[in-house]
Scaffold this motif. Structure first.
Motif, PDB file in Angstrom:
ATOM      1  N   LYS A  17       0.821  -0.738   0.153  1.00 54.48           N
ATOM      2  CA  LYS A  17      -0.368  -0.280  -0.097  1.00 54.48           C
ATOM      3  C   LYS A  17       0.795   1.094   0.287  1.00 54.48           C
ATOM      4  O   LYS A  17       0.229   2.650  -0.459  1.00 54.48           O
ATOM      5  CB  LYS A  17      -1.163   0.069   0.973  1.00 54.48           C
ATOM      6  CG  LYS A  17      -2.409  -0.653   1.123  1.00 54.48           C
ATOM      7  CD  LYS A  17      -2.983  -0.755  -0.158  1.00 54.48           C
ATOM      8  CE  LYS A  17      -4.580  -1.266  -0.078  1.00 54.48           C
ATOM      9  NZ  LYS A  17      -5.854  -1.294  -0.914  1.00 54.48           N
ATOM     10  N   LYS A  18       2.449   1.378   0.796  1.00 54.93           N
ATOM     11  CA  LYS A  18       2.876   2.005   0.305  1.00 54.93           C
ATOM     12  C   LYS A  18       4.219   2.153  -0.399  1.00 54.93           C
ATOM     13  O   LYS A  18       5.115   1.376   0.045  1.00 54.93           O
ATOM     14  CB  LYS A  18       3.231   2.522   1.765  1.00 54.93           C
ATOM     15  CG  LYS A  18       4.167   3.921   1.580  1.00 54.93           C
ATOM     16  CD  LYS A  18       4.143   4.364   3.677  1.00 54.93           C
ATOM     17  CE  LYS A  18       4.297   5.905   3.458  1.00 54.93           C
ATOM     18  NZ  LYS A  18       4.512   6.216   4.659  1.00 54.93           N
ATOM     19  N   VAL A  65       2.989   8.114 -10.802  1.00 54.83           N
ATOM     20  CA  VAL A  65       2.441   8.870  -9.903  1.00 54.83           C
ATOM     21  C   VAL A  65       0.781   8.748  -9.766  1.00 54.83           C
ATOM     22  O   VAL A  65      -0.208   8.439  -9.266  1.00 54.83           O
ATOM     23  CB  VAL A  65       2.664  10.661  -9.777  1.00 54.83           C
ATOM     24  CG1 VAL A  65       1.631  11.209  -8.671  1.00 54.83           C
ATOM     25  CG2 VAL A  65       4.091  10.494  -9.012  1.00 54.83           C
ATOM     26  N   LYS A 108      -1.769   6.628  -7.604  1.00 55.05           N
ATOM     27  CA  LYS A 108      -2.805   6.829  -6.563  1.00 55.05           C
ATOM     28  C   LYS A 108      -3.819   6.114  -7.571  1.00 55.05           C
ATOM     29  O   LYS A 108      -4.742   5.482  -7.081  1.00 55.05           O
ATOM     30  CB  LYS A 108      -2.839   8.128  -7.726  1.00 55.05           C
ATOM     31  CG  LYS A 108      -1.862   9.195  -7.195  1.00 55.05           C
ATOM     32  CD  LYS A 108      -2.275  10.513  -7.684  1.00 55.05           C
ATOM     33  CE  LYS A 108      -1.652  11.519  -6.363  1.00 55.05           C
ATOM     34  NZ  LYS A 108      -1.546  12.868  -7.028  1.00 55.05           N
ATOM     35  N   VAL A 125      -1.974   3.278  -3.980  1.00 55.47           N
ATOM     36  CA  VAL A 125      -0.647   3.150  -3.290  1.00 55.47           C
ATOM     37  C   VAL A 125      -0.072   4.709  -3.275  1.00 55.47           C
ATOM     38  O   VAL A 125      -0.178   5.216  -4.091  1.00 55.47           O
ATOM     39  CB  VAL A 125      -0.050   2.516  -4.300  1.00 55.47           C
ATOM     40  CG1 VAL A 125       1.338   2.725  -3.854  1.00 55.47           C
ATOM     41  CG2 VAL A 125      -0.646   1.141  -4.776  1.00 55.47           C
ATOM     42  N   SER A 126      -0.269   4.819  -1.103  1.00 55.39           N
ATOM     43  CA  SER A 126       0.462   6.037  -1.424  1.00 55.39           C
ATOM     44  C   SER A 126       1.981   6.236  -1.071  1.00 55.39           C
ATOM     45  O   SER A 126       2.398   4.467  -1.784  1.00 55.39           O
ATOM     46  CB  SER A 126       0.513   6.382  -0.053  1.00 55.39           C
ATOM     47  OG  SER A 126       1.187   5.334   1.251  1.00 55.39           O
ATOM     48  N   TYR A 127       2.704   6.939  -1.276  1.00 57.25           N
ATOM     49  CA  TYR A 127       4.345   6.928  -2.112  1.00 57.25           C
ATOM     50  C   TYR A 127       5.272   8.170  -1.307  1.00 57.25           C
ATOM     51  O   TYR A 127       3.606   9.203  -0.396  1.00 57.25           O
ATOM     52  CB  TYR A 127       4.615   7.194  -3.381  1.00 57.25           C
ATOM     53  CG  TYR A 127       4.146   7.836  -3.598  1.00 57.25           C
ATOM     54  CD1 TYR A 127       5.052   9.553  -4.212  1.00 57.25           C
ATOM     55  CD2 TYR A 127       3.051   8.162  -4.344  1.00 57.25           C
ATOM     56  CE1 TYR A 127       4.321  10.730  -4.785  1.00 57.25           C
ATOM     57  CE2 TYR A 127       2.567   9.402  -4.838  1.00 57.25           C
ATOM     58  CZ  TYR A 127       3.063  10.473  -5.343  1.00 57.25           C
ATOM     59  OH  TYR A 127       2.751  12.015  -6.350  1.00 57.25           O
ATOM     60  N   VAL A 128       6.255   7.536  -0.780  1.00 59.07           N
ATOM     61  CA  VAL A 128       7.313   8.610  -0.874  1.00 59.07           C
ATOM     62  C   VAL A 128       8.093   8.946  -1.619  1.00 59.07           C
ATOM     63  O   VAL A 128       8.538   7.808  -2.193  1.00 59.07           O
ATOM     64  CB  VAL A 128       8.440   8.289   0.834  1.00 59.07           C
ATOM     65  CG1 VAL A 128       6.756   8.666   1.793  1.00 59.07           C
ATOM     66  CG2 VAL A 128       8.535   7.062   0.934  1.00 59.07           C
ATOM     67  N   ASN A 177      10.083   4.817   6.503  1.00 60.82           N
ATOM     68  CA  ASN A 177       8.341   5.682   6.187  1.00 60.82           C
ATOM     69  C   ASN A 177       7.384   4.235   6.061  1.00 60.82           C
ATOM     70  O   ASN A 177       6.337   5.049   5.629  1.00 60.82           O
ATOM     71  CB  ASN A 177       8.984   6.248   4.788  1.00 60.82           C
ATOM     72  CG  ASN A 177       9.811   7.175   5.235  1.00 60.82           C
ATOM     73  OD1 ASN A 177       8.089   8.388   5.560  1.00 60.82           O
ATOM     74  ND2 ASN A 177      10.512   8.028   4.662  1.00 60.82           N
ATOM     75  N   CYS A 199       7.456   1.785   3.145  1.00 60.85           N
ATOM     76  CA  CYS A 199       7.001   0.913   2.957  1.00 60.85           C
ATOM     77  C   CYS A 199       7.593  -0.197   2.279  1.00 60.85           C
ATOM     78  O   CYS A 199       8.147  -1.214   3.141  1.00 60.85           O
ATOM     79  CB  CYS A 199       8.530   1.690   1.891  1.00 60.85           C
ATOM     80  SG  CYS A 199       8.561   3.467   1.521  1.00 60.85           S
TER      81      CYS A 199
END
Length: 390
Positions: free
Chosen positions: A30-31, A52, A56, A60-63, A87, A89
């Motif tokens: 999920k990340k 990106v 989305k 999925v979120s991201y850093v 974070n 991930c």
């Protein structure tokens, strides 16, 4: 020739517009850690926005970690691994050219394992320890055509203080998904298009020279060589030539497969030594500089004449009869791509470094030497450097 092991679980999405299908694939969590270079290319070519958008849509979120440089450093990979861990991930999305794709392997390992990267490196001063934990899963999105790293578990990392540039990998690091969308490659500058294209070429020509060549790797390598010889000059002349970009990208990606079937040779060991001591040297440029004399060594010894003749034919030579035809075709291709005048001296090399480079190549990447079709001594290798020096 009939014995080989092939294990590649990577799902490849290849072709113009394929990035738009990424969200349909099973994500690895999920990340994501979105791993990128310290440059602006992914913003210029549109790959960042497209990636990106796909993350989305997939929920999925991201850093972001955007510090990877050319000839990537061990310390930066360790920093990225720690950042991914801090974070929370679940997986890595490696977006970029060869340096980013290579780095993703090291980052995936360092995100889940203790200590230093060199604890797990084989060769040089590496401690060759087994991994304690499974690396993070990797999705690769290639924005250049060169390393083929989008399709295999290998990456090349530098340890600057000891002048070591070593291939690092683990079967658990094979990417889960690879996206090769030539749309993102049209903005690669002319000289980098040439350098990266020749890197892809040499992956395949070295496979053809290798002692471990087999029936499958030969077929794939010859197909890739043919496509680079035909289309790389067009991609260099016009970066917006989509057909040329597609065919060069195909050849590069196929190299990522041939290198899983058959080892490359000491030509890559030699270049790693070059750019370990002179980090301003682009990998493809270094390979170009030594390529003629490296091949000439094997030709003069008639080490694998039939394979050179097959490669010459793949490069467009009509009815080749001599292994020298390949060397001549290689020189002609370099001229056609405007890279026939590269000089070691322009990158700060001195001729008295040749034996130092030869020794470093064997000490750090000696694992590739058995793939040579004849046994090369340090004097042989130093001689190639000396004859290549300008």
């Amino acid at each position: 020739m009939m014995n080989f092991v092939f294990n590649n679980p990577t799902k490849l999405l290849f072709g113009t517009g394929k990035i738009a299908e990424l969200h349909k694939e099973v994500m690895q969590g999920k990340k994501a850690l979105l791993l990128m270079s310290n440059g602006k290319s992914v913003h210029m070519n549109g790959s960042y926005d497209k990636t990106v958008e796909q993350l989305k849509i997939a929920g999925v979120s991201y850093v972001e970690f955007a510090k990877i440089m050319e000839n990537p450093l061990m310390e930066v990979c360790e920093e990225a691994g720690a950042f991914a861990k801090e974070n929370g991930c679940d997986f890595i999305v490696a977006l970029g050219g060869g340096a980013v794709l290579d780095s993703s392997v090291a980052v995936a390992v360092m995100a889940t394992n203790p200590g230093k990267l060199w604890d797990y490196v084989y060769g040089g001063t590496g401690k060759a320890q087994p991994l304690a934990n499974k690396p993070l899963p990797i999705i690769t999105i290639a924005t250049s055509s060169g390393t083929g790293s989008e399709m295999n578990e290998w990456g090349v990392i530098c340890k600057e203080d000891t002048h070591e540039k070593i291939g690092f990998g683990n079967e658990a690091c094979k990417p889960v998904i690879a996206v090769v969308d030539p749309t993102f490659m049209t903005t690669v500058p002319v000289k980098y298009t040439a350098f990266q294209g020749f890197d892809a070429l040499f992956h395949n020509t070295e496979v053809m020279m290798s002692t471990s060549l087999n029936i499958l790797s030969e077929a794939i390598a010859l197909s890739a060589i043919e496509n680079i010889a035909k289309y790389l000059p067009r991609a260099v002349a016009d970066g917006n030539d989509r057909e040329a970009r597609e065919h060069v990208a195909y050849a590069s990606t196929m190299a990522g497969i041939t290198m899983q079937l058959t080892s490359t040779t000491a030509q890559h060991s030699m270049e790693h030594a070059m750019s370990a001591y002179h980090r301003n040297l682009q990998h493809g440029a270094g390979l170009i500089i030594i390529s003629k004399e490296f091949a000439q060594c094997f030709v003069d010894r008639h080490a694998c004449d039939d394979r050179f003749i097959k490669m010459a034919k793949a490069m467009g030579v009509d009815s080749p009869t001599s292994p020298q035809d390949f060397v001549d075709a290689l020189v002609a291709l370099q001229k056609a791509c405007g890279v026939d005048d590269l000089k070691m001296s322009d990158y700060g090399f001195k001729k008295d470094e040749c034996m130092t480079l030869a020794i470093n190549a064997r000490e750090t990447m000696g694992g590739l030497y058995p793939a040579n079709p004849y046994e090369m001594t340090d004097e042989d290798v130093a001689g190639i450097f000396e004859r290549s020096y300008k």
